[in-house]
Write a protein that holds these residues in place. Structure first.
Motif, mmCIF file in Angstrom:
data_model
loop_
_atom_site.group_PDB
_atom_site.id
_atom_site.type_symbol
_atom_site.label_atom_id
_atom_site.label_comp_id
_atom_site.label_asym_id
_atom_site.label_seq_id
_atom_site.Cartn_x
_atom_site.Cartn_y
_atom_site.Cartn_z
ATOM 1 N N SER A 54 0.847 -1.198 0.000
ATOM 2 C CA SER A 54 0.000 0.000 0.000
ATOM 3 C C SER A 54 0.878 1.242 0.000
ATOM 4 O O SER A 54 1.914 1.283 0.667
ATOM 5 C CB SER A 54 -0.908 0.002 1.226
ATOM 6 O OG SER A 54 -1.808 -1.076 1.167
ATOM 7 N N GLN A 102 -12.306 0.808 -7.755
ATOM 8 C CA GLN A 102 -12.636 0.042 -6.548
ATOM 9 C C GLN A 102 -14.125 0.157 -6.243
ATOM 10 O O GLN A 102 -14.803 -0.832 -5.996
ATOM 11 C CB GLN A 102 -11.841 0.581 -5.351
ATOM 12 C CG GLN A 102 -10.356 0.439 -5.476
ATOM 13 C CD GLN A 102 -9.644 1.052 -4.270
ATOM 14 O OE1 GLN A 102 -10.115 0.951 -3.146
ATOM 15 N NE2 GLN A 102 -8.514 1.689 -4.506
ATOM 16 N N GLU A 180 -7.677 -1.979 -8.427
ATOM 17 C CA GLU A 180 -8.118 -2.794 -7.285
ATOM 18 C C GLU A 180 -9.615 -3.106 -7.369
ATOM 19 O O GLU A 180 -10.395 -2.762 -6.463
ATOM 20 C CB GLU A 180 -7.747 -2.113 -5.970
ATOM 21 C CG GLU A 180 -6.239 -1.884 -5.863
ATOM 22 C CD GLU A 180 -5.769 -1.643 -4.435
ATOM 23 O OE1 GLU A 180 -6.511 -1.970 -3.501
ATOM 24 O OE2 GLU A 180 -4.645 -1.139 -4.272
ATOM 25 N N THR A 182 -11.465 -5.605 -6.907
ATOM 26 C CA THR A 182 -12.144 -6.495 -5.967
ATOM 27 C C THR A 182 -11.995 -6.065 -4.514
ATOM 28 O O THR A 182 -12.518 -6.727 -3.615
ATOM 29 C CB THR A 182 -11.604 -7.942 -6.101
ATOM 30 O OG1 THR A 182 -10.195 -7.933 -5.848
ATOM 31 C CG2 THR A 182 -11.858 -8.484 -7.495
ATOM 32 N N SER A 183 -11.311 -4.947 -4.266
ATOM 33 C CA SER A 183 -10.983 -4.608 -2.875
ATOM 34 C C SER A 183 -12.201 -4.182 -2.059
ATOM 35 O O SER A 183 -12.174 -4.244 -0.830
ATOM 36 C CB SER A 183 -9.915 -3.512 -2.832
ATOM 37 O OG SER A 183 -10.405 -2.318 -3.390
ATOM 38 N N THR A 211 -3.857 -4.927 -8.321
ATOM 39 C CA THR A 211 -4.621 -5.859 -7.495
ATOM 40 C C THR A 211 -3.751 -6.459 -6.395
ATOM 41 O O THR A 211 -2.522 -6.480 -6.493
ATOM 42 C CB THR A 211 -5.219 -6.994 -8.358
ATOM 43 O OG1 THR A 211 -6.081 -7.797 -7.543
ATOM 44 C CG2 THR A 211 -4.139 -7.880 -8.965
ATOM 45 N N HIS A 212 -4.436 -6.937 -5.353
ATOM 46 C CA HIS A 212 -3.773 -7.729 -4.313
ATOM 47 C C HIS A 212 -4.049 -9.221 -4.505
ATOM 48 O O HIS A 212 -3.618 -10.025 -3.678
ATOM 49 C CB HIS A 212 -4.269 -7.300 -2.923
ATOM 50 C CG HIS A 212 -3.866 -5.914 -2.549
ATOM 51 N ND1 HIS A 212 -2.572 -5.586 -2.207
ATOM 52 C CD2 HIS A 212 -4.568 -4.757 -2.475
ATOM 53 C CE1 HIS A 212 -2.498 -4.301 -1.931
ATOM 54 N NE2 HIS A 212 -3.701 -3.771 -2.088
ATOM 55 N N GLU A 213 -4.752 -9.573 -5.582
ATOM 56 C CA GLU A 213 -5.139 -10.963 -5.806
ATOM 57 C C GLU A 213 -4.012 -11.701 -6.525
ATOM 58 O O GLU A 213 -3.891 -11.674 -7.745
ATOM 59 C CB GLU A 213 -6.435 -11.027 -6.630
ATOM 60 C CG GLU A 213 -7.639 -10.393 -5.957
ATOM 61 C CD GLU A 213 -8.052 -11.126 -4.692
ATOM 62 O OE1 GLU A 213 -7.778 -12.340 -4.573
ATOM 63 O OE2 GLU A 213 -8.647 -10.477 -3.800
#
Length: 260
Positions: A54, A102, A180, A182-183, A211-213
């Motif tokens: 982040s 988002q 992002e 899906t956040s 993304t964080h996925e």
């Protein structure tokens, strides 16, 4: 590990023409230097997944590509043309660059179908009947064809995000940006959105995805770009990045992410 080979793994050896090119891009928010001398090229048909901690500048990078954030230095071109500063040329650029945020940013007072047809009718000057026919096909494609006459508040978060994807696709963009996506979703809704995005990747859509996925990055990316402190620290294929990251910062990031 990845459950299947990346959708377009053969594309890696023969990428299309350069579509989005960032050269020496700098961006400040006051005293904060959020993008530092960024060089990045995204080729036609390529899926580039941008990851990092982040505050590393990922979302800002994404937003500079359609000039939601103006840059302070360097140069960005789309399909060989510099990003315009303002006016009709900027509106035209934004119709060529689909953006999924988002938060879904849908018009609450318009139906799903109206949300998807608005841009093509107003900006692309597509006849309404044709726009509606295309919108229904896109809603089917993202798995919510039966929701066309509902309003956003009547849908789940995952359904709203799929409407947002269909709305961006309706403009027939050259590249899709996902910041992002899906956040803001409940865990059970994340996969339904990622499945749609994986399908787009398989169909050859040029995509830049913040993304964080990590599962999506392994499965769908041609290239993973790792950012930290406003810089591109390294970039590699998913296989290379996840099995053998080169920088200490990437190794540290992955050890924290993948241990959870």
């Amino acid at each position: 590990m990845t459950d299947s080979a990346p959708a377009g793994s053969t594309v890696r050896s023969t990428p299309g023409r350069p579509l989005v090119v960032l050269e020496g891009v700098d961006k400040h928010f006051g005293a904060l230097h959020v993008l530092r001398d960024i060089d990045l090229t995204v080729h036609e048909g390529e899926v580039v997944v941008v990851i990092g901690p982040s505050g590393s500048g990922k979302s800002t990078l994404c937003r500079t590509i359609n000039r939601l954030e103006p840059i302070d230095g360097g140069r960005i071109t789309l399909d060989g043309e510099p990003l315009p500063a303002e006016g009709k040329d900027l509106a035209r650029l934004r119709s060529d660059v689909g953006m999924v945020f988002q938060s879904f940013n849908l018009f609450a007072h318009k139906t799903v179908l109206e949300n998807v047809t608005l841009g093509p009718v107003k900006v692309r000057k597509v006849p309404k009947a044709e726009a509606e026919q295309r919108a229904r096909a896109l809603l089917d494609r993202v798995g919510i064809g039966n929701q066309a006459d509902k309003y956003p508040a009547q849908l789940s978060g995952g359904q709203q995000q799929r409407v947002a994807i269909a709305r961006a696709l309706a403009m027939q963009p050259k590249v899709m940006l996902f910041d992002e996506p899906t956040s803001a979703l409940d865990p059970e809704m994340i996969n339904e959105v990622l499945d749609v995005m994986t399908g787009l990747a398989r169909d050859g859509m040029t995509m830049v995805v913040v993304t964080h996925e990590m599962g999506f990055a392994r499965r769908a990316a041609h290239r993973v770009v790792f950012m930290d402190a406003g810089q591109v620290v390294e970039q590699a294929t998913p296989e290379e990045f996840f099995t053998n990251p080169r920088s200490d910062r990437a190794k540290d990031f992955l050890s924290k992410i993948l241990s959870h």
